[in-house]
Design a protein around this motif. Structure first.
Motif, PDB file in Angstrom:
ATOM      1  N   SER A 168       0.434  -1.160  -0.225  1.00 24.97           N
ATOM      2  CA  SER A 168       0.035   0.025   0.259  1.00 24.97           C
ATOM      3  C   SER A 168       0.713   1.219   0.022  1.00 24.97           C
ATOM      4  O   SER A 168       1.878   1.233   0.310  1.00 24.97           O
ATOM      5  N   ARG A 169       0.681   2.258   0.170  1.00 27.05           N
ATOM      6  CA  ARG A 169       1.022   3.757  -0.475  1.00 27.05           C
ATOM      7  C   ARG A 169      -0.285   4.732   0.414  1.00 27.05           C
ATOM      8  O   ARG A 169      -1.254   4.776   0.243  1.00 27.05           O
ATOM      9  N   ASP A 170       0.683   5.639   0.776  1.00 23.37           N
ATOM     10  CA  ASP A 170       0.198   7.119   1.517  1.00 23.37           C
ATOM     11  C   ASP A 170       1.010   7.945   0.897  1.00 23.37           C
ATOM     12  O   ASP A 170       2.329   8.335   1.172  1.00 23.37           O
ATOM     13  N   ASN A 171       0.847   9.055  -0.556  1.00 22.79           N
ATOM     14  CA  ASN A 171       1.011   9.512  -1.246  1.00 22.79           C
ATOM     15  C   ASN A 171       1.356  11.095  -0.139  1.00 22.79           C
ATOM     16  O   ASN A 171       2.054  12.062  -0.870  1.00 22.79           O
ATOM     17  N   ALA A 172       0.254  11.555   0.670  1.00 28.07           N
ATOM     18  CA  ALA A 172       0.413  12.399   1.227  1.00 28.07           C
ATOM     19  C   ALA A 172       1.906  12.341   2.191  1.00 28.07           C
ATOM     20  O   ALA A 172       1.958  13.643   2.721  1.00 28.07           O
ATOM     21  N   LYS A 173       2.309  11.215   2.769  1.00 26.85           N
ATOM     22  CA  LYS A 173       3.061  11.015   3.648  1.00 26.85           C
ATOM     23  C   LYS A 173       4.868  10.529   3.229  1.00 26.85           C
ATOM     24  O   LYS A 173       5.423  10.292   3.401  1.00 26.85           O
ATOM     25  N   ASN A 174       4.332  10.067   1.796  1.00 27.22           N
ATOM     26  CA  ASN A 174       5.567   9.801   0.768  1.00 27.22           C
ATOM     27  C   ASN A 174       6.024   8.260   1.074  1.00 27.22           C
ATOM     28  O   ASN A 174       7.651   8.728   1.542  1.00 27.22           O
ATOM     29  N   THR A 175       4.907   7.354   1.289  1.00 29.64           N
ATOM     30  CA  THR A 175       6.000   6.359   1.843  1.00 29.64           C
ATOM     31  C   THR A 175       4.959   4.929   1.360  1.00 29.64           C
ATOM     32  O   THR A 175       3.494   5.212   1.074  1.00 29.64           O
ATOM     33  N   VAL A 176       5.446   3.531   1.126  1.00 30.02           N
ATOM     34  CA  VAL A 176       4.977   2.741   0.808  1.00 30.02           C
ATOM     35  C   VAL A 176       5.140   2.026   1.764  1.00 30.02           C
ATOM     36  O   VAL A 176       6.705   1.413   2.385  1.00 30.02           O
ATOM     37  N   TYR A 177       3.780   1.332   2.268  1.00 30.33           N
ATOM     38  CA  TYR A 177       4.164  -0.115   3.086  1.00 30.33           C
ATOM     39  C   TYR A 177       3.575  -1.432   2.493  1.00 30.33           C
ATOM     40  O   TYR A 177       3.867  -1.609   1.528  1.00 30.33           O
ATOM     41  N   LEU A 178       4.819  -2.134   2.677  1.00 32.50           N
ATOM     42  CA  LEU A 178       4.505  -4.022   3.051  1.00 32.50           C
ATOM     43  C   LEU A 178       4.384  -4.174   4.230  1.00 32.50           C
ATOM     44  O   LEU A 178       4.876  -4.799   4.590  1.00 32.50           O
TER      45      LEU A 178
END
Length: 126
Positions: A71-81
């Motif tokens: 998943s990703r949170d574009n507002a936080k410039n972060t991708v998760y696994l």
């Protein structure tokens, strides 16, 4: 300078869950496709998952499908696994990577990704 910094790795038992994060800077994050790869001892770096710019489409390797979620949170410039039901064979260094465009022909190939993080170790004991 472009930076991708993974975090969240650690030592867990089989069946446990773990969530990896990758913080990105120096790139227009929402304009980049993101991916996760992993490298186990003695093996080549292998594709795990990728997610398109908006997060609408995701793709997984057969070995993790149904257990892992990217998943990703574009507002936080972060991708998760998110990794669930971990197995000893999931033990590896996990890397996040970025590329400008998605291609069905090479989304699973590490050579197609332009930017890479330093990796985070995930160890799953039996």
């Amino acid at each position: 300078q472009v930076q991708l910094v993974e975090s969240g790795g650690g030592l867990v038992q089989a069946g446990d869950s773990l969530r990896l994060s990758c913080a990105v800077s120096g790139l227009p994050f929402s304009s980049y496709v993101m991916g996760w790869f992993r490298q186990a001892p003695g093996k080549e770096r292998a594709f795990v998952a990728t997610i398109t710019r908006s997060g609408v489409n995701t793709y997984y390797s057969d070995s993790v499908k149904g257990r892992f979620t990217i998943s990703r949170d574009n507002a936080k410039n972060t991708v998760y696994l998110q990794m669930n039901s971990l197995k000893p064979e999931d033990t590896a260094v996990y890397y996040c990577a970025a590329r400008a465009t998605f291609s069905v022909s090479n989304y699973y190939r590490d050579r197609a990704y332009a930017y890479w993080g330093q990796g985070t170790q995930v160890t799953v004991s039996s």
